[in-house]
Design an enzyme around this catalytic site. Structure first.
Site, PDB file in Angstrom:
ATOM      1  N   GLU A  70       0.996  -1.199   0.039  1.00 21.58           N
ATOM      2  CA  GLU A  70       0.055   0.084   0.031  1.00 21.58           C
ATOM      3  C   GLU A  70       0.935   1.292   0.012  1.00 21.58           C
ATOM      4  OE1 GLU A  70      -0.601  -2.617   1.845  1.00 21.58           O
ATOM      5  OE2 GLU A  70      -2.810  -3.119   1.701  1.00 21.58           O
ATOM      6  N   PHE A 132     -11.525  -7.752  14.168  1.00 23.13           N
ATOM      7  CA  PHE A 132     -10.334  -8.126  13.246  1.00 23.13           C
ATOM      8  C   PHE A 132     -10.127  -6.995  12.358  1.00 23.13           C
ATOM      9  CE2 PHE A 132      -9.111 -10.335   9.332  1.00 23.13           C
ATOM     10  CZ  PHE A 132      -7.915 -10.564   9.641  1.00 23.13           C
ATOM     11  N   LYS A 182     -17.614  -1.064   6.446  1.00 23.24           N
ATOM     12  CA  LYS A 182     -18.263  -2.035   5.529  1.00 23.24           C
ATOM     13  C   LYS A 182     -19.531  -1.876   5.520  1.00 23.24           C
ATOM     14  CE  LYS A 182     -17.096  -6.661   4.143  1.00 23.24           C
ATOM     15  NZ  LYS A 182     -16.295  -7.664   4.752  1.00 23.24           N
ATOM     16  N   MET A 496      24.481   9.055   1.520  1.00 24.46           N
ATOM     17  CA  MET A 496      24.449  10.286   1.620  1.00 24.46           C
ATOM     18  C   MET A 496      24.617  10.469   3.622  1.00 24.46           C
ATOM     19  SD  MET A 496      23.474  13.437   1.357  1.00 24.46           S
ATOM     20  CE  MET A 496      22.557  13.946   0.182  1.00 24.46           C
TER      21      MET A 496
HETATM   22  C1  LIG Z   1      18.252  14.752   1.194  1.00 23.88           C
HETATM   23  C2  LIG Z   1      17.577  16.160   0.908  1.00 23.88           C
HETATM   24  C3  LIG Z   1      18.190  17.205   0.520  1.00 23.88           C
HETATM   25  C4  LIG Z   1      17.518  18.195   0.504  1.00 23.88           C
HETATM   26  N1  LIG Z   1      18.359  19.330  -0.069  1.00 23.88           N
HETATM   27  C5  LIG Z   1      17.696  20.588  -0.642  1.00 23.88           C
HETATM   28  C6  LIG Z   1      18.428  21.286  -1.390  1.00 23.88           C
HETATM   29  O1  LIG Z   1      19.534  21.649  -1.341  1.00 23.88           O
HETATM   30  N2  LIG Z   1      17.686  22.569  -1.641  1.00 23.88           N
HETATM   31  C7  LIG Z   1      16.304  22.590  -2.007  1.00 23.88           C
HETATM   32  O2  LIG Z   1      15.641  23.445  -2.520  1.00 23.88           O
HETATM   33  N3  LIG Z   1      15.490  21.496  -1.140  1.00 23.88           N
HETATM   34  C8  LIG Z   1      16.382  20.612  -0.646  1.00 23.88           C
HETATM   35  N4  LIG Z   1      15.554  19.486  -0.102  1.00 23.88           N
HETATM   36  C9  LIG Z   1      14.049  19.513  -0.362  1.00 23.88           C
HETATM   37  C10 LIG Z   1      13.482  20.419   0.977  1.00 23.88           C
HETATM   38  O3  LIG Z   1      13.513  19.488   1.964  1.00 23.88           O
HETATM   39  C11 LIG Z   1      12.142  20.950   0.686  1.00 23.88           C
HETATM   40  O4  LIG Z   1      11.308  19.978   0.602  1.00 23.88           O
HETATM   41  C12 LIG Z   1      12.069  21.857  -0.392  1.00 23.88           C
HETATM   42  O5  LIG Z   1      13.133  22.788  -0.094  1.00 23.88           O
HETATM   43  C13 LIG Z   1      10.778  22.467  -0.429  1.00 23.88           C
HETATM   44  O6  LIG Z   1      10.180  23.157  -1.781  1.00 23.88           O
HETATM   45  P1  LIG Z   1       9.231  24.361  -1.540  1.00 23.88           P
HETATM   46  O7  LIG Z   1       9.118  25.233  -0.416  1.00 23.88           O
HETATM   47  O8  LIG Z   1       9.581  24.949  -3.248  1.00 23.88           O
HETATM   48  O9  LIG Z   1       8.024  23.484  -1.954  1.00 23.88           O
HETATM   49  P2  LIG Z   1       6.832  23.004  -0.708  1.00 23.88           P
HETATM   50  O10 LIG Z   1       7.264  22.561   0.401  1.00 23.88           O
HETATM   51  O11 LIG Z   1       5.882  22.058  -1.799  1.00 23.88           O
HETATM   52  O12 LIG Z   1       6.073  24.433  -0.592  1.00 23.88           O
HETATM   53  C14 LIG Z   1       5.204  25.043  -1.383  1.00 23.88           C
HETATM   54  C15 LIG Z   1       4.988  26.483  -0.777  1.00 23.88           C
HETATM   55  O13 LIG Z   1       4.134  27.173  -1.695  1.00 23.88           O
HETATM   56  C16 LIG Z   1       2.948  27.551  -1.368  1.00 23.88           C
HETATM   57  N5  LIG Z   1       2.091  27.435  -2.346  1.00 23.88           N
HETATM   58  C17 LIG Z   1       1.215  26.252  -2.753  1.00 23.88           C
HETATM   59  N6  LIG Z   1       0.328  26.725  -3.762  1.00 23.88           N
HETATM   60  C18 LIG Z   1       0.474  28.042  -3.958  1.00 23.88           C
HETATM   61  C19 LIG Z   1       0.038  28.924  -4.911  1.00 23.88           C
HETATM   62  N7  LIG Z   1      -1.104  28.458  -5.847  1.00 23.88           N
HETATM   63  N8  LIG Z   1       0.382  30.195  -4.708  1.00 23.88           N
HETATM   64  C20 LIG Z   1       1.116  30.691  -3.798  1.00 23.88           C
HETATM   65  N9  LIG Z   1       1.867  29.778  -2.962  1.00 23.88           N
HETATM   66  C21 LIG Z   1       1.564  28.290  -3.177  1.00 23.88           C
HETATM   67  C22 LIG Z   1       2.738  26.649  -0.088  1.00 23.88           C
HETATM   68  O14 LIG Z   1       1.834  27.252   1.074  1.00 23.88           O
HETATM   69  C23 LIG Z   1       4.031  26.438   0.514  1.00 23.88           C
HETATM   70  O15 LIG Z   1       4.519  27.360   1.386  1.00 23.88           O
HETATM   71  C24 LIG Z   1      16.184  18.215   0.260  1.00 23.88           C
HETATM   72  C25 LIG Z   1      15.552  17.117   0.742  1.00 23.88           C
HETATM   73  C26 LIG Z   1      16.247  15.938   1.048  1.00 23.88           C
HETATM   74  C27 LIG Z   1      15.433  14.666   1.051  1.00 23.88           C
HETATM   75  C1  LIG Z   2      12.673   5.649   4.810  1.00 20.21           C
HETATM   76  C2  LIG Z   2      14.017   6.237   4.925  1.00 20.21           C
HETATM   77  N1  LIG Z   2      14.985   5.971   6.064  1.00 20.21           N
HETATM   78  C3  LIG Z   2      16.206   6.412   6.203  1.00 20.21           C
HETATM   79  C4  LIG Z   2      16.317   7.459   5.452  1.00 20.21           C
HETATM   80  C5  LIG Z   2      17.758   8.347   6.081  1.00 20.21           C
HETATM   81  N2  LIG Z   2      18.729   8.252   4.652  1.00 20.21           N
HETATM   82  C6  LIG Z   2      18.684   9.402   3.702  1.00 20.21           C
HETATM   83  S1  LIG Z   2      19.642   9.361   2.504  1.00 20.21           S
HETATM   84  C7  LIG Z   2      19.949   7.676   2.991  1.00 20.21           C
HETATM   85  C8  LIG Z   2      20.897   6.817   2.043  1.00 20.21           C
HETATM   86  C9  LIG Z   2      20.502   6.474   0.947  1.00 20.21           C
HETATM   87  O1  LIG Z   2      21.186   5.677   0.411  1.00 20.21           O
HETATM   88  P1  LIG Z   2      20.988   5.106  -1.092  1.00 20.21           P
HETATM   89  O2  LIG Z   2      19.648   4.951  -1.414  1.00 20.21           O
HETATM   90  O3  LIG Z   2      22.109   4.145  -1.746  1.00 20.21           O
HETATM   91  O4  LIG Z   2      21.574   6.636  -2.016  1.00 20.21           O
HETATM   92  P2  LIG Z   2      22.776   7.313  -2.061  1.00 20.21           P
HETATM   93  O5  LIG Z   2      22.930   8.277  -1.062  1.00 20.21           O
HETATM   94  O6  LIG Z   2      23.863   6.249  -1.779  1.00 20.21           O
HETATM   95  O7  LIG Z   2      22.816   7.925  -3.372  1.00 20.21           O
HETATM   96  C10 LIG Z   2      19.487   7.268   4.022  1.00 20.21           C
HETATM   97  C11 LIG Z   2      19.580   6.017   4.835  1.00 20.21           C
HETATM   98  C12 LIG Z   2      15.244   8.153   4.510  1.00 20.21           C
HETATM   99  N3  LIG Z   2      15.511   9.309   4.062  1.00 20.21           N
HETATM  100  N4  LIG Z   2      14.356   7.484   4.405  1.00 20.21           N
END
Ligand SMILES: Cc1cc2nc3c(=O)[nH]c(=O)nc-3n(C[C@H](O)[C@H](O)[C@H](O)COP(=O)(O)OP(=O)(O)OC[C@H]3O[C@@H](n4cnc5c(N)ncnc54)[C@H](O)[C@@H]3O)c2cc1C
Ligand SMILES: Cc1ncc(C[n+]2csc(CCOP(=O)(O)OP(=O)(O)O)c2C)c(N)n1
Ligand SMILES: [Mg+2]
Lengths: 581, 200
Positions: A70, A132, A182, A496
């Protein structure tokens, strides 16, 4: 008999003659069709069996994709919603089926993805008895849904479903869950047709735009010497790409994106100066602390974007365009809050701003960009010797797809590399788990992405770790015959986390060394073709083979083990303290 | 002038639809930030079919404002206000159960009544129940006194507060209607089955 007339008749007459009696499950499916749903991602079970029974007769009108877990259904629905702009729909049974939705709901909630999940529930008379497969889905999902509701009577279904779709897709979108007992699925009730919802009195999704703020914002922009635009997913969610482009081009202001905003204007647009945040580009990060007016459009100043807040753009006047008032002043104080749908606010603003060019200021971004290229990009995307790097794989992919493919990424180093180096010519083509950072997202999301945009090439870029979290969805690919290209960038590490251990934990590699099965053989066991490569000489042909292949294909690329993603804003540092190595 | 960063008591007033599950949706907005709810009262409001929550927390205005906005964006929440204690009239009700014989022996009931504004609700042979309403300090003070006389049971209600500057919600709703006209709300009667279906 006309619907309207039916409604005017007395209830006796109603039951006696005219009004159609339908089962709750049929009313639900009629409603989905009325909402324009064409694809459902789901998995059956006891408590949702009446709905599946009804679905048997609706197969010509509703496509149901049987996932393998799911969680996969939720991510597929997210991928579908993100590429198509429509609401993703999920079916799951009660108990374990419903609890398996939590990760996807949380992901959709934080990334504002419109989704409607339908869960089956035990009979209403058994609620609260530890029946259940009974679990309190409403309370478990409350923190991770925009709205949820438990239906215990068939007569509620049409209205509740209409309300669910309205809430999921309007304002700041988000996931909604309806739990249907259900008995309500089985129960026959009078059906008066399906009416879409466009109003809920306690819910005001689109704020009224206050012109005074538009005027203040325009005045600031017109005076600014070093204005800087940050754009995010809000531009995509508001379908405001055209309006955004017009604003950027008229004002001539350099614009940088969050990873969820990527593609709102093409990567190669002259005013697109790159990516923000922890692994973003050099110029946008450093110059955040030099600009005089910061214009944030549909982005929420996530901490991956801002780094240390008390040293973030303190010199700048901040204009924040956002639809969600709870985002304004949440992380960064706005001098001018332009609360509203940017589809509406951007044109108002564009009308009031002067045509301008900021050549000197733009040149600064370009200078930083050159420095970044020399110091870290060049070696990452054009290595001449040694093992393959993730950057060169993505760079090569760009050349073959011309930036027209939809790139779905998992979470980790490969995600950051893909976001940095993939070219996005089109909106809605960077599909990634941003706010939750859900490993295992990419494979199921890619399936949904392809259903949402069948005419596009969909490439899933996945790490060796994340692939092993939801690889059972290969079964979904096999059975549905969908065409997705799967590219595993195998660095034999949870890369990472390893990078952080290297940089911040004295190279103490604690449980990041992960082994993998023979991915290609695994794919083949699902009748999916594939290949594994590790040599630079093979790269281009292998990518071409993957892209040209009819149907799904898995390409495993062995890449260098201990590469780090740079630039990087170390945790707790200011964006201007970004490190190039 | 108190700073926005100084913690103090805030009275949060939340106008909502009356729906199952809303209490937990509201409560988790506090608990996810690890904020302790000092007092919570739910009751009908001046507008039929609209519910009113009174919530008291001890926090900085900065946090309270963010929480208020996150509360207000919940689908079934109509409007949220927050006020300092100075901005509201507030009361809490307390009940005290004491052994009648001790009371009769040691203190005059009349004196208690007068000093603490207490009222006897029930007088039985075995115990007497007093009631007071007032601010926290006042109801607490009587606990201390009665403890010496064998206080059997004590309970204090949540706080109810009326906003001094408020014209009530009827007016506010009208303002919303004028400011933000929407579609006439004829659809979804099932979910919006209040008497006066208005738009905002
Ligand atoms: C390992 C990892 C590393 C990351 N590193 C980076 C990084 O280096 N740089 C980066 O940018 N991100 C990074 N991220 C992602 C980060 O965590 C955020 O998810 C991302 O920055 C959010 O982008 P956002 O604010 O554009 O989008 P969202 O979180 O989707 O926010 C959207 C915003 O727009 C608003 N909005 C929605 N609809 C409208 C509309 N019609 N008009 C006006 N406003 C609206 C919402 O209210 C909200 O405030 C990383 C994520 C991971 C997992
Ligand atoms: C469900 C979940 N568990 C743990 C993490 C923490 N985490 C972030 S990046 C990462 C490593 C990912 O490894 P891989 O998929 O091999 O990608 P790589 O960074 O090597 O490109 C982990 C464990 C996560 N983001 N999501
Ligand atoms: Mg890896």
């Amino acid at each position: 008999m006309q619907q309207k007339d039916a409604l005017l008749m007395s209830s006796e007459e109603e039951t006696a003659t005219t009004v159609e009696q339908l089962k709750g499950s049929e009313i639900l499916l009629n409603g989905l069709i009325a909402e324009g749903v064409d694809t459902i991602f789901g998995y059956p079970g006891g408590a949702i069996m009446p709905i599946y029974d009804a679905l048997y007769d609706y197969q010509d009108r509703l496509k149901h994709i049987l996932v393998r877990h799911e969680q996969g259904a939720t991510h597929a629905a997210q991928g579908y919603a993100r590429t198509s702009g429509k609401v993703g729909v999920v079916f799951a049974t009660s108990g374990p089926g419903a609890t398996n939705l939590i990760t996807g709901l949380a992901d959709a909630q934080i990334d504002s993805t419109p989704m409607v999940c339908i869960t089956g529930q035990v009979f209403a008379h058994l609620l609260g008895t530890d029946a259940f497969q009974e679990t309190d889905v409403i309370n478990i999902t409350t923190p991770v849904t925009k709205w949820n509701y438990q239906v215990t009577d068939a007569s509620e279904i049409a209205e509740v479903l209409a309300k669910a779709f309205h809430i999921a897709k309007t304002g700041r979108p988000g996931p909604v869950l309806i739990d249907i007992t259900k008995n309500a699925q089985i129960q026959l009730t009078a059906y008066h047709g399906y009416k879409k919802c466009n109003h809920i009195r306690s819910y005001r999704p689109t704020p009224i735009v206050r012109n005074s703020y538009i005027e203040q914002a325009a005045a600031l922009i017109n005076e600014a010497k070093k204005p800087f635009i940050l754009f995010g997913q809000g531009v995509l969610l508001g379908n405001a790409e055209q309006e955004f482009k017009a604003f950027v081009e008229k004002t001539g202001i350099p614009a940088a994106w969050t990873i969820l905003g990527a593609g709102a204007i093409p990567t190669d647009h002259p005013l697109n100066v790159g990516m923000l945040g922890m692994h973003g580009n050099y110029g946008p990060n450093v110059l955040t602390n030099e600009c005089d007016v910061l214009i944030a459009i549909g982005m929420r100043f996530d901490d991956r974007v801002t780094g240390r807040l008390d040293k973030y753009a303190k010199q700048a006047k901040v204009i924040h365009l956002d639809i969600d008032p709870a985002e304004i002043d949440k992380n960064v104080k706005a001098h001018v809050p332009v609360w509203g749908d940017c589809k509406e606010t951007l044109p108002l603003l564009t009308a009031l701003v002067k045509e301008n060019k900021h050549e000197e200021w733009l040149a600064k971004f370009n200078n930083y960009s050159k420095e970044e290229f020399a110091q870290c990009i060049d070696a990452e995307i054009n290595p001449q010797s040694g093992e393959l790097t993730m950057g060169e794989v993505i760079n090569q992919l760009n050349q073959l797809t011309n930036g027209d493919a939809i790139i779905v990424t998992d979470v980790g180093q490969h995600q950051m590399v893909a976001c940095r180096y993939a070219k996005f010519n089109h909106t809605r083509s960077n599909i990634t788990s941003g706010g939750l950072g859900t490993m295992g997202f990419a494979l199921p999301a890619a399936i949904g992405a392809k259903f949402g945009a069948p005419e596009k090439t969909v490439v899933a870029v996945i790490g060796d770790g994340g692939f092993q979290m939801t690889l059972q969805e290969l079964g979904t690919i096999m059975q549905s015959g969908i065409d997705v290209k799967i590219m595993i960038l195998n660095n034999q590490f949870l890369g990472m986390v390893r990078q952080w251990q290297e940089l911040f934990h004295d190279r103490r590699y604690s449980f990041v060394d992960i082994t993998s099965p023979d991915f290609v053989a695994l794919a083949k066991s699902y009748y999916i073709d594939g290949k594994k490569i590790s040599e630079r000489a093979e790269l281009k042909d292998a990518l071409k083979t993957m892209l040209d292949h009819k149907g799904s294909y898995l390409l495993e690329v062995m890449v260098t083990k201990e590469n780090n993603v740079f630039p990087m804003v170390p945790q707790g540092c200011s964006v201007s303290e970004i490190r190039l190595k | 002038m108190e700073s926005k960063l100084e913690k103090k008591e805030f009275n949060i007033t939340v106008y909502t639809e009356n729906q199952v599950g809303l209490l937990s949706r509201i409560a988790i907005i506090f608990s996810r930030r690890k904020l302790n709810i000092e007092s919570l009262n739910t009751s009908p409001s001046e507008v039929e079919s609209i519910h009113r929550f009174n919530i008291v927390i001890n926090e900085t205005e900065e946090v309270v404002r963010k929480v208020a906005r996150q509360l207000e964006k919940q689908v079934e929440v109509l409007k949220v206000y927050y006020n300092t204690n100075e901005d509201v009239i507030w009361q809490e009700l307390a009940l005290y159960k004491v052994p009648t014989e001790i009371i009769a022996e040691h203190v005059s009931v009349e004196r208690l009544l007068r000093e603490y504004g207490a009222r006897a609700v029930v007088i039985r042979k075995d115990y007497t129940v007093f009631e007071t309403t007032g601010h926290r300090e006042e109801t607490d003070a009587l606990v201390v006194v009665l403890q010496q006389y064998g206080l059997i049971e004590f309970v204090r209600s949540a706080r109810v507060a009326i906003i001094k500057a408020s014209d009530g919600f009827h007016t506010k709703l009208k303002q919303f209607e004028n400011r933000e006209p929407g579609e006439p709300a004829a659809e979804n009667e099932y979910l919006n089955n209040g008497d006066k279906v208005f738009t905002m």
